[in-house]
Write an enzyme that holds these catalytic residues in place. Structure first.
Site, mmCIF file in Angstrom:
data_model
loop_
_atom_site.group_PDB
_atom_site.id
_atom_site.type_symbol
_atom_site.label_atom_id
_atom_site.label_comp_id
_atom_site.label_asym_id
_atom_site.label_seq_id
_atom_site.Cartn_x
_atom_site.Cartn_y
_atom_site.Cartn_z
ATOM 1 N N ARG A 48 34.067 -4.524 5.214
ATOM 2 C CA ARG A 48 32.900 -3.791 4.899
ATOM 3 C C ARG A 48 32.455 -4.534 3.162
ATOM 4 N NH1 ARG A 48 31.554 1.041 8.068
ATOM 5 N NH2 ARG A 48 29.825 1.237 6.523
ATOM 6 N N ARG A 52 36.000 -1.011 1.758
ATOM 7 C CA ARG A 52 36.696 0.458 1.685
ATOM 8 C C ARG A 52 37.920 0.543 2.681
ATOM 9 N NH1 ARG A 52 32.491 3.904 5.325
ATOM 10 N NH2 ARG A 52 30.943 2.952 3.673
ATOM 11 N N THR A 104 30.274 3.002 11.434
ATOM 12 C CA THR A 104 29.033 2.263 12.107
ATOM 13 C C THR A 104 28.147 3.300 13.015
ATOM 14 O OG1 THR A 104 30.371 0.337 12.016
ATOM 15 C CG2 THR A 104 28.091 -0.017 12.809
#
Ligand code: PXP
Length: 245
Positions: A48, A52, A104
Site C-alpha cells: 500500500r 501500513r 480494499t
C-alpha cells in the site's frame, strides 16, 4: 473439463501484526514459506502507498527467497508501477486504494479510470508481468478491462461474503454471471476478498474461476490452529467444492 483452481495466500496481515509493534516478528516471508509447504499455488501481497503492512523490503525478500509466483497488489500509481518493473513479479493486480479505508472496499472503476489505467497496463504487459484488475462483478467493467488489454480480472467477493440469506444468493448470481461473461470475452477470471471456510465453496464451484486470493481469514485462523493447517483446510474445501456439481 474442470479447470484447476489455484490458491493464492495473501500474507498482508502477518505484516500488520509485525508493524503493530515494529521490529521483525512475525515475518511475512516466513508465512510465505509456510504457505508453500501447505500447498499454496502463489503468494499475494499488497504494497500500500502508506506501507501500513507490507513494506518494500518484504517485496524484495518475497522475490528473492520464495519460489512461488508473487502476485503484487498495488494502486495504479507511477511509484507502484516503477516498483513492479524493478522487481518483475509474476503478476500485478491493480486495486483501488484510499488511505481512510481499512481494506480494499470496492472494485476499481475501470471505465472511469480507463485513460489513467491504459498506459500502466501496457507498461506491465510489455514487461511480461501478468496484469489483473480487481473489479466488481459488473459486465461493463469486464468489457472495459478487456478493451484495455488486461488479460485477467479478479472479481471482488466482498459484497457476497458480507450479505446474508437471499441477498447473498443474489450476490453469488452476479459473480456466476460475471465469471461466465469473463470467459466469453477471453478474460482469465480470479476472485477474492472476505472469503472464509463457509463462503469459499460456492465460489470454488464456479468452473470458470481459476484462482482465489485469500488472506485475512487464513491469518486469523492461524492463531488457533497454525497457518499450514488453515491453508490445508481451505485447500481441501476448495477442492471438494470444485469436484462436486
Ligand atoms: N484480492 C484482492 C485484490 C485484495 O485486495 C484482497 C485484500 O487485500 C484480497 C484478495 C484478500 O482479501 P481477504 O484478506 O479479505 O481474504
Amino acid at each position: 473439463m474442470t479447470q484447476t483452481l489455484r490458491l493464492g495466500v495473501n500474507i498482508d496481515h502477518v505484516a500488520t501484526v509485525r508493524n503493530a509493534r515494529g521490529g521483525v516478528d512475525p515475518d511475512p516471508v516466513r508465512a510465505a514459506r509456510e504457505a508453500a509447504a501447505a500447498g499454496a499455488d502463489g503468494i499475494t501481497a499488497h504494497l500500500r502507498e502508506d506501507r501500513r503492512h507490507i513494506i518494500d523490503d518484504d517485496i524484495r525478500r518475497l522475490c528473492d527467497e520464495i519460489d512461488l509466483p508473487l502476485n503484487l497488489e498495488m494502486a495504479a500509481t507511477d511509484e507502484m508501477v516503477a516498483i513492479a518493473l524493478d522487481h518483475l513479479p509474476h503478476a500485478a493486480c491493480f486495486v483501488p486504494e484510499k488511505r481512510e479505508e481499512r481494506t480494499t472496499e470496492g472494485g476499481l472503476d475501470v471505465i472511469g479510470g480507463r485513460d489513467h489505467l491504459r498506459p500502466r497496463i501496457e507498461a506491465l504487459n510489455a514487461a511480461g508481468i501478468r496484469v489483473s484488475l480487481f473489479i466488481e462483478p459488473d459486465p461493463a467493467q469486464l468489457d472495459c478491462a478487456r478493451a484495455l488489454g488486461a488479460p485477467v480480472v479478479e472479481l471482488h467477493t466482498g459484497a457476497y461474503c458480507d450479505a446474508r440469506g437471499e441477498l447473498r444468493a443474489a450476490q453469488l448470481m452476479r459473480i456466476v454471471a460475471a465469471a461466465a461473461h469473463a470467459e466469453s470475452i477471453g478474460l482469465e477470471c480470479h476472485a477474492g476478498h472476505g472469503l472464509n471456510f463457509d463462503t469459499v465453496g460456492s465460489i470454488a464451484r464456479i468452473e470458470t474461476i481459476v484462482e482465489l486470493n485469500i488472506g485475512h481469514f487464513l491469518i486469523g485462523e492461524a492463531i488457533f490452529g497454525g497457518l499450514q493447517g488453515a491453508i490445508r483446510e481451505m485447500r481441501s474445501r476448495m477442492d471438494r467444492a470444485r469436484l462436486s456439481p
